[in-house]
Design an enzyme around this catalytic site. Structure first.
Site, PDB file in Angstrom:
ATOM      1  N   ASP A  18       0.732  -1.124  -0.062  1.00  0.00           N
ATOM      2  CA  ASP A  18      -0.284   0.066  -0.513  1.00  0.00           C
ATOM      3  C   ASP A  18       0.492   1.288  -0.190  1.00  0.00           C
ATOM      4  O   ASP A  18       0.216   2.714   0.152  1.00  0.00           O
ATOM      5  CB  ASP A  18      -0.603   0.069   1.001  1.00  0.00           C
ATOM      6  N   LYS A  21       1.779   2.543  -4.714  1.00  0.00           N
ATOM      7  CA  LYS A  21       2.900   1.458  -6.458  1.00  0.00           C
ATOM      8  C   LYS A  21       2.041   2.157  -7.507  1.00  0.00           C
ATOM      9  O   LYS A  21       2.544   2.773  -8.849  1.00  0.00           O
ATOM     10  CB  LYS A  21       2.913   0.656  -6.312  1.00  0.00           C
ATOM     11  N   GLY A  45      -4.375  -3.915  -4.015  1.00  0.00           N
ATOM     12  CA  GLY A  45      -4.692  -3.498  -5.312  1.00  0.00           C
ATOM     13  C   GLY A  45      -4.618  -1.938  -5.445  1.00  0.00           C
ATOM     14  O   GLY A  45      -3.801  -1.200  -4.535  1.00  0.00           O
ATOM     15  N   HIS A  46      -4.513  -1.871  -6.364  1.00  0.00           N
ATOM     16  CA  HIS A  46      -3.721  -0.388  -7.062  1.00  0.00           C
ATOM     17  C   HIS A  46      -4.734   0.730  -7.861  1.00  0.00           C
ATOM     18  O   HIS A  46      -4.816   0.501  -8.692  1.00  0.00           O
ATOM     19  CB  HIS A  46      -2.430  -1.532  -7.992  1.00  0.00           C
ATOM     20  N   GLN A 229       2.039  -5.738  -3.483  1.00  0.00           N
ATOM     21  CA  GLN A 229       2.369  -6.363  -1.655  1.00  0.00           C
ATOM     22  C   GLN A 229       3.308  -5.058  -1.328  1.00  0.00           C
ATOM     23  O   GLN A 229       4.385  -4.759  -2.303  1.00  0.00           O
ATOM     24  CB  GLN A 229       2.733  -7.404  -1.405  1.00  0.00           C
TER      25      GLN A 229
HETATM   26  P1  IMP Z   1      -2.873 -12.889   1.680  1.00  0.00           P
HETATM   27  O1  IMP Z   1      -1.790 -12.079   0.390  1.00  0.00           O
HETATM   28  O2  IMP Z   1      -4.444 -12.550   1.374  1.00  0.00           O
HETATM   29  O3  IMP Z   1      -2.643 -14.008   2.469  1.00  0.00           O
HETATM   30  O4  IMP Z   1      -2.486 -12.179   3.644  1.00  0.00           O
HETATM   31  C1  IMP Z   1      -1.740 -12.098   3.805  1.00  0.00           C
HETATM   32  C2  IMP Z   1      -1.390 -10.774   4.332  1.00  0.00           C
HETATM   33  O5  IMP Z   1      -0.440  -9.358   3.308  1.00  0.00           O
HETATM   34  C3  IMP Z   1      -2.234 -10.302   5.705  1.00  0.00           C
HETATM   35  O6  IMP Z   1      -1.601  -8.981   6.755  1.00  0.00           O
HETATM   36  C4  IMP Z   1      -2.482  -8.753   4.560  1.00  0.00           C
HETATM   37  O7  IMP Z   1      -3.425  -7.980   4.848  1.00  0.00           O
HETATM   38  C5  IMP Z   1      -1.936  -8.662   3.906  1.00  0.00           C
HETATM   39  N1  IMP Z   1      -1.688  -8.073   2.072  1.00  0.00           N
HETATM   40  C6  IMP Z   1      -2.121  -9.009   1.138  1.00  0.00           C
HETATM   41  N2  IMP Z   1      -2.131  -8.490   0.057  1.00  0.00           N
HETATM   42  C7  IMP Z   1      -1.846  -7.099   0.495  1.00  0.00           C
HETATM   43  C8  IMP Z   1      -1.996  -5.902  -0.675  1.00  0.00           C
HETATM   44  O8  IMP Z   1      -1.815  -5.141  -1.242  1.00  0.00           O
HETATM   45  N3  IMP Z   1      -1.098  -4.385   0.497  1.00  0.00           N
HETATM   46  C9  IMP Z   1      -1.272  -4.859   1.733  1.00  0.00           C
HETATM   47  N4  IMP Z   1      -1.519  -5.912   2.557  1.00  0.00           N
HETATM   48  C10 IMP Z   1      -1.621  -6.714   2.145  1.00  0.00           C
END
Ligand code: IMP
Length: 434
Positions: A18, A21, A45-46, A229
């Site tokens: 977040d 990017k 989420g971009h 991420q």
């Molecule tokens: P998962 O990717 O859904 O398995 O989540 C694992 C961890 O990564 C959690 O803490 C989510 O909140 C975090 N996470 C996954 N995708 C994003 C992203 O795009 N931005 C920020 N945090 C993310």
């Protein structure tokens, strides 16, 4: 961007995701020919400003908003096909056509309904020890890949292989659902029918994308690798186990696309002028409640995928130095400087203390991270608006001092400073990228 060079750039989040990017990918995409996602899935989420509207892309590379750019979803990505087609529909509604310029790797793994259910059941069962996942099935899909129980796009494309694979995999999933979660099984016929229909729809997009990208690189095309991420959520380099299940750091771009490391020219890291994270896990510089609420409102810090409020904190130089190291960052982009505009004092974490020991490098021990007490440097705020600054010299002196201090701590130059979500609210240092 360097001129007259076949310039292939990896853009990564250098904190917990977040970082903003989306805006930078959108800027760099103008100078690129191919934009490639290499890991993660629709957990990302971009957010990009497009025709005065905010568009959020979860799975398709953000470069798709630029007509004529070729977008690729690499083998390292896990694909929820329903989410993929939803996103294509949303783009069409916004007048964006993906026809002939969006390709999906035949080696990418497919997220099935059982992955999403298991993600949710596991989280529910963990209670206060949960990871706080997005519940999109990301972890279970990557686990199946490593367990050799995954189903790739190419497996789905072959009706015979798909039937056989699904039989084996679903038998195991249903047993697990029954024995561990006391949950009703999935129907083979239903999944088989749904995904056989999706096979026909995905077919026009499927390619050997390693070959496609190799040909692009050989013919001098510029490739932008869009990380999702952030490095601190990387399964190897993040705050394990509070991480996602893919390699969000620059190395993921190699494995997740088939592109040779020798072809990568530069790795750019994106940071916020402060720090945020969504979900559970250690966060040493997390703000106390009042400051948290203030920055969350000013920075609109709510997850683009799940809408969850983001946790906010001071800039952590240990986190970002760790990112500089594991990604080999050549430059840094600083986002959301304007969010700090009204603060009288601004802190930067320069070390941690745990059980009498001082840490200057980011530790890997989860117990140290959970108990770490941040050691801060305090800087005077600038208490004036940076939102309209168009160049470095127009930033308030204290804002410049703060950024210079970050550069000094990270030992990497800052190339862009963002002071708002609009494309015009971007300061290019030393004319880079213009
Ligand atoms: P998962 O990717 O859904 O398995 O989540 C694992 C961890 O990564 C959690 O803490 C989510 O909140 C975090 N996470 C996954 N995708 C994003 C992203 O795009 N931005 C920020 N945090 C993310």
């Amino acid at each position: 961007m360097r001129k007259n060079k076949n310039h292939n750039v990896v853009l990564v989040g250098a904190q917990w995701g977040d970082e903003g990017k989306g805006k930078i990918i959108d800027l760099l995409a103008q100078k690129s020919d191919y934009i490639v996602r290499y890991q993660g899935g629709n957990n990302a989420g971009h957010t990009v400003c497009f025709d005065n509207e905010k568009i959020v892309l979860h799975l398709i590379p953000s470069g798709i908003l630029h007509p004529k750019k070729i977008c690729v979803i690499g083998n390292g990505v896990v694909i929820d096909l329903e989410a993929f087609f939803e996103e294509i529909k949303m783009l069409a509604q916004n007048g964006v056509s993906v026809k002939g310029r969006l390709f999906v790797s035949d080696r990418a793994h497919v997220i099935f309904p059982y992955h999403k259910l298991i993600d949710q059941l596991r989280e529910d069962e963990k209670g206060s020890k949960k990871i706080g996942t997005t519940k999109k099935g990301i972890g279970p899909c990557y686990a199946d890949k490593a367990n050799r129980l995954g189903i790739r796009v190419v497996d789905l494309m072959n009706p015979h292989v798909f039937r056989e694979r699904l039989k084996i995999v679903l038998a195991e999933k249903n047993l697990m659902l029954k024995k561990i979660f006391n949950h009703a099984p999935f129907s083979f016929d239903e999944i088989h029918r749904t995904y056989s229909r999706l096979r026909k729809r995905i077919a026009p997009y499927v390619r050997n994308t390693s070959l496609l990208l190799d040909q692009a690189a050989r013919s001098g095309k510029k490739i932008l690798f869009e990380g999702a991420q952030g490095t601190l959520l990387d399964v190897d380099y993040g705050t394990y186990p509070y991480v996602t299940s893919s390699n969000a750091s620059a190395g993921g771009a190699i494995i997740g696309t088939g592109m040779s490391a020798a072809r990568i020219d530069e790795v750019i890291g994106v940071v916020k002028a402060y720090t945020t994270r969504v979900g559970e896990g250690p966060f040493p510089t997390e703000f106390p409640p009042q400051l948290m609420a203030h920055i969350r409102e000013r920075g609109e810090e709510y997850g683009a995928t799940t809408g969850r409020p983001r946790r906010c904190g001071w800039f952590d130089a240990l986190v970002t130095r760790h990112s500089v190291l594991v990604n080999g960052l050549s430059e840094i982009v600083v986002m959301k400087l304007d969010v700090l505009d009204d603060l009288p004092k601004i802190k930067i974490c320069v070390a941690y203390k745990f059980r009498g020991r001082r840490y200057r490098d980011f530790p890997s021990d989860i117990e140290v991270l959970e108990g770490a007490r941040p050691i801060y440097e305090e800087h005077p705020g600038w208490q004036s608006s940076t939102k309209f600054a168009k160049k470095w010299s127009e930033l308030p002196p204290n804002a410049r001092k703060y950024l210079k201090r970050l550069e000094q701590l990270l030992q990497v130059p800052i190339s862009i400073v963002s002071v708002g979500s609009e494309r015009s609210q971007t300061i290019f240092i030393n004319g880079r990228y213009q």
